[in-house]
Motif scaffolding. Structure first.
Motif, PDB file in Angstrom:
ATOM      1  N   THR A 286     -24.123  50.973   3.038  1.00  0.00           N
ATOM      2  CA  THR A 286     -24.235  51.834   2.490  1.00  0.00           C
ATOM      3  C   THR A 286     -23.410  52.897   3.380  1.00  0.00           C
ATOM      4  O   THR A 286     -23.305  52.442   4.118  1.00  0.00           O
ATOM      5  CB  THR A 286     -25.535  52.536   2.658  1.00  0.00           C
ATOM      6  OG1 THR A 286     -26.258  52.337   4.396  1.00  0.00           O
ATOM      7  CG2 THR A 286     -26.617  51.226   2.352  1.00  0.00           C
ATOM      8  N   ASP A 287     -22.991  54.323   3.053  1.00  0.00           N
ATOM      9  CA  ASP A 287     -23.566  55.008   3.533  1.00  0.00           C
ATOM     10  C   ASP A 287     -23.984  55.669   4.696  1.00  0.00           C
ATOM     11  O   ASP A 287     -23.047  55.740   5.989  1.00  0.00           O
ATOM     12  CB  ASP A 287     -23.365  56.640   2.576  1.00  0.00           C
ATOM     13  CG  ASP A 287     -22.786  57.039   1.279  1.00  0.00           C
ATOM     14  OD1 ASP A 287     -21.700  56.430   1.246  1.00  0.00           O
ATOM     15  OD2 ASP A 287     -23.067  57.373   0.678  1.00  0.00           O
ATOM     16  N   GLU A 288     -24.882  55.049   4.875  1.00  0.00           N
ATOM     17  CA  GLU A 288     -25.229  55.689   6.664  1.00  0.00           C
ATOM     18  C   GLU A 288     -25.235  54.111   6.900  1.00  0.00           C
ATOM     19  O   GLU A 288     -24.641  54.264   8.470  1.00  0.00           O
ATOM     20  CB  GLU A 288     -26.703  55.132   6.142  1.00  0.00           C
ATOM     21  CG  GLU A 288     -27.686  55.797   7.704  1.00  0.00           C
ATOM     22  CD  GLU A 288     -29.379  55.303   7.685  1.00  0.00           C
ATOM     23  OE1 GLU A 288     -29.840  55.651   9.013  1.00  0.00           O
ATOM     24  OE2 GLU A 288     -29.821  55.641   6.605  1.00  0.00           O
ATOM     25  N   GLN A 289     -24.853  53.489   6.961  1.00  0.00           N
ATOM     26  CA  GLN A 289     -24.281  51.677   7.603  1.00  0.00           C
ATOM     27  C   GLN A 289     -22.805  52.037   8.353  1.00  0.00           C
ATOM     28  O   GLN A 289     -22.768  52.036   9.691  1.00  0.00           O
ATOM     29  CB  GLN A 289     -25.145  50.447   6.937  1.00  0.00           C
ATOM     30  CG  GLN A 289     -25.946  49.822   6.392  1.00  0.00           C
ATOM     31  CD  GLN A 289     -26.228  49.110   5.713  1.00  0.00           C
ATOM     32  OE1 GLN A 289     -25.791  49.182   5.077  1.00  0.00           O
ATOM     33  NE2 GLN A 289     -27.189  47.961   5.781  1.00  0.00           N
ATOM     34  N   ALA A 290     -22.681  52.571   7.159  1.00  0.00           N
ATOM     35  CA  ALA A 290     -20.417  53.388   6.919  1.00  0.00           C
ATOM     36  C   ALA A 290     -20.188  54.245   8.454  1.00  0.00           C
ATOM     37  O   ALA A 290     -19.814  54.114   9.027  1.00  0.00           O
ATOM     38  CB  ALA A 290     -20.294  53.525   6.059  1.00  0.00           C
ATOM     39  N   GLU A 291     -21.410  55.052   8.304  1.00  0.00           N
ATOM     40  CA  GLU A 291     -21.645  56.184   9.350  1.00  0.00           C
ATOM     41  C   GLU A 291     -21.788  55.122  10.683  1.00  0.00           C
ATOM     42  O   GLU A 291     -21.120  55.798  11.845  1.00  0.00           O
ATOM     43  CB  GLU A 291     -22.775  57.702   9.470  1.00  0.00           C
ATOM     44  CG  GLU A 291     -22.746  58.286  10.251  1.00  0.00           C
ATOM     45  CD  GLU A 291     -21.517  58.846  10.297  1.00  0.00           C
ATOM     46  OE1 GLU A 291     -21.384  59.352  11.220  1.00  0.00           O
ATOM     47  OE2 GLU A 291     -20.484  59.039   9.365  1.00  0.00           O
TER      48      GLU A 291
ATOM     49  N   GLU B 237     -27.578  46.063   9.995  1.00  0.00           N
ATOM     50  CA  GLU B 237     -27.163  46.948  11.127  1.00  0.00           C
ATOM     51  C   GLU B 237     -26.136  46.035  12.405  1.00  0.00           C
ATOM     52  O   GLU B 237     -25.384  46.938  12.436  1.00  0.00           O
ATOM     53  CB  GLU B 237     -28.038  48.550  11.276  1.00  0.00           C
ATOM     54  CG  GLU B 237     -28.292  49.153   9.734  1.00  0.00           C
ATOM     55  CD  GLU B 237     -28.901  48.117   9.095  1.00  0.00           C
ATOM     56  OE1 GLU B 237     -29.509  49.148   8.040  1.00  0.00           O
ATOM     57  OE2 GLU B 237     -29.922  47.206   9.855  1.00  0.00           O
TER      58      GLU B 237
ATOM     59  N   SER C 256     -18.578  53.488  11.711  1.00  0.00           N
ATOM     60  CA  SER C 256     -17.472  54.396  12.069  1.00  0.00           C
ATOM     61  C   SER C 256     -17.673  55.047  13.299  1.00  0.00           C
ATOM     62  O   SER C 256     -16.603  55.192  14.522  1.00  0.00           O
ATOM     63  CB  SER C 256     -17.587  55.688  11.709  1.00  0.00           C
ATOM     64  OG  SER C 256     -16.808  56.158  11.650  1.00  0.00           O
TER      65      SER C 256
END
Length: 359
Positions: A6-11, A85, A14
């Motif tokens: 998800t966007d949160e996991q990708a953040e 995560e 990163s």
């Protein structure tokens, strides 16, 4: 099921990537490429001079970022995410060949929190350090016993300064105090950034333990994620080099032998990443197929890491065999991880006996 972050996991991934890249640059060979266990202490002054690989402040800084408690429930003082995560974090550890007992610290925080140890908060914060212990056959040849009373010789990674030692063997996961073991000798490591020390535990009662297999599966998935990230990183390294290196007036990536090797590397890495993330999701969902998926991930990721790291050296030609080039770091780390938390043969045997997915 969607396996893409998800966007949160990708953040999260990163942020971890950027922090590790800044802390452990691959081109800093003068700092990390040292030979001998005594020159690769995790903390304290290195006999050869210079800064330690990771000082106490930096390790506690990783703890402040929540890396050691990412998958712990908020009620236990954690961030409140899950294994999915933590797998993203472990993949980045493999990509950057990061030194340090990160997985040991994560597993120790989990065991300590479950047992409500006084040390739980400090382990999660990184102000108290954990190390990883691997059972080995003792000099007398007696079998290792891991459990309520641990009796074994242990090969401990990053033992210097560690208050606790995590040992995972089969379905058993125990956390024992470093004060309860006898130090035998420091051992020259295969992976220069992972110092090794041999210690002896004689009927040591663990501070925390989990015989159910749940913690062992958690730890195995994190080790698999490191190897999957390593397989992906070596593939990317080979592809970039194949684009830049020219022979006979054209990039070597245009040659069939090289492009096919790179394509095979990509397929192995993608399969390992996908299976490892699927295993994490299965464990998070308490699925009945968790044991099978975890062992499948371990076997697949191990093969991908070993093969890709070696092919990466071959793709780089002469420079790939030199000490100055970082390709060898991936080879030695893959070999170390192959034997972390049990050998490849051990996990192949467990895969064969694990309940297969229904349908």
């Amino acid at each position: 099921m969607d396996l893409l972050p998800t966007d949160e996991q990708a953040e999260i991934a990163s942020t971890v990537h950027n922090a590790l890249e800044a802390a452990f640059p691959l081109n800093d060979r003068d700092r990390f490429d040292v030979i001998g266990a005594q020159e690769t202490l995790l903390s304290g002054e290195r006999p050869g001079g210079g800064d330690p690989l990771i000082d106490d402040a930096r390790w506690a800084g990783f703890g402040e970022l929540g890396w050691f408690s990412l998958g712990l429930a908020e009620a236990d003082g954690g961030v409140g995410y899950g294994l999915a995560e933590e797998v993203l974090l472990a993949e980045e550890l493999g990509r950057q060949v990061a030194p340090g007992p990160f997985v040991a610290q994560i597993v120790a925080s989990r065991l300590a929190a479950a047992a409500q140890l006084d040390a739980a908060a400090d382990l999660a914060a990184g102000t108290l350090r954990a190390a990883w212990g691997e059972p080995v056959v003792s000099t007398e040849g007696s079998p290792a016993v891991i459990g309520d009373r641990t009796t074994a010789d242990l090969l401990v990674q990053h033992a210097e300064g560690a208050a606790w030692i995590v040992v995972v063997s089969g379905d058993e996961a125990v956390l024992i105090s470093s004060e309860d073991v006898e130090v035998l000798a420091d051992v020259a490591p295969l992976d220069p950034s992972t110092p090794l020390r041999r210690v002896r535990a004689n009927a040591v009662i663990p501070g925390a333990s989990d015989p159910s297999g749940a913690t062992a599966r958690w730890a195995t998935t994190l080790v698999s994620a490191q190897m999957a990230g390593l397989a992906e990183a070596t593939c990317a390294m080979s592809v970039e080099y194949a684009k830049e290196r020219e022979q006979f007036g054209q990039p070597i990536g245009s040659f069939q032998a090289v492009k096919h090797r790179c394509a095979d590397m990509a397929a192995r890495a993608e399969a390992a990443i996908t299976q490892t993330r699927w295993a994490a999701l299965t464990v998070d969902a308490s699925g009945p197929d968790g044991a099978f998926e975890v062992e499948a991930a371990r076997v697949m990721a191990t093969r991908a890491a070993l093969t890709n790291s070696e092919v990466n050296v071959q793709n780089h030609g002469g420079i790939g065999f030199t000490w100055e080039h970082p390709a060898h770091r991936y080879v030695t780390r893959a070999r170390l991880l192959e034997l972390t938390g049990g050998s490849l043969a051990d996990h192949q045997a467990k895969l064969l006996t694990a309940p297969t997915p229904a349908g």
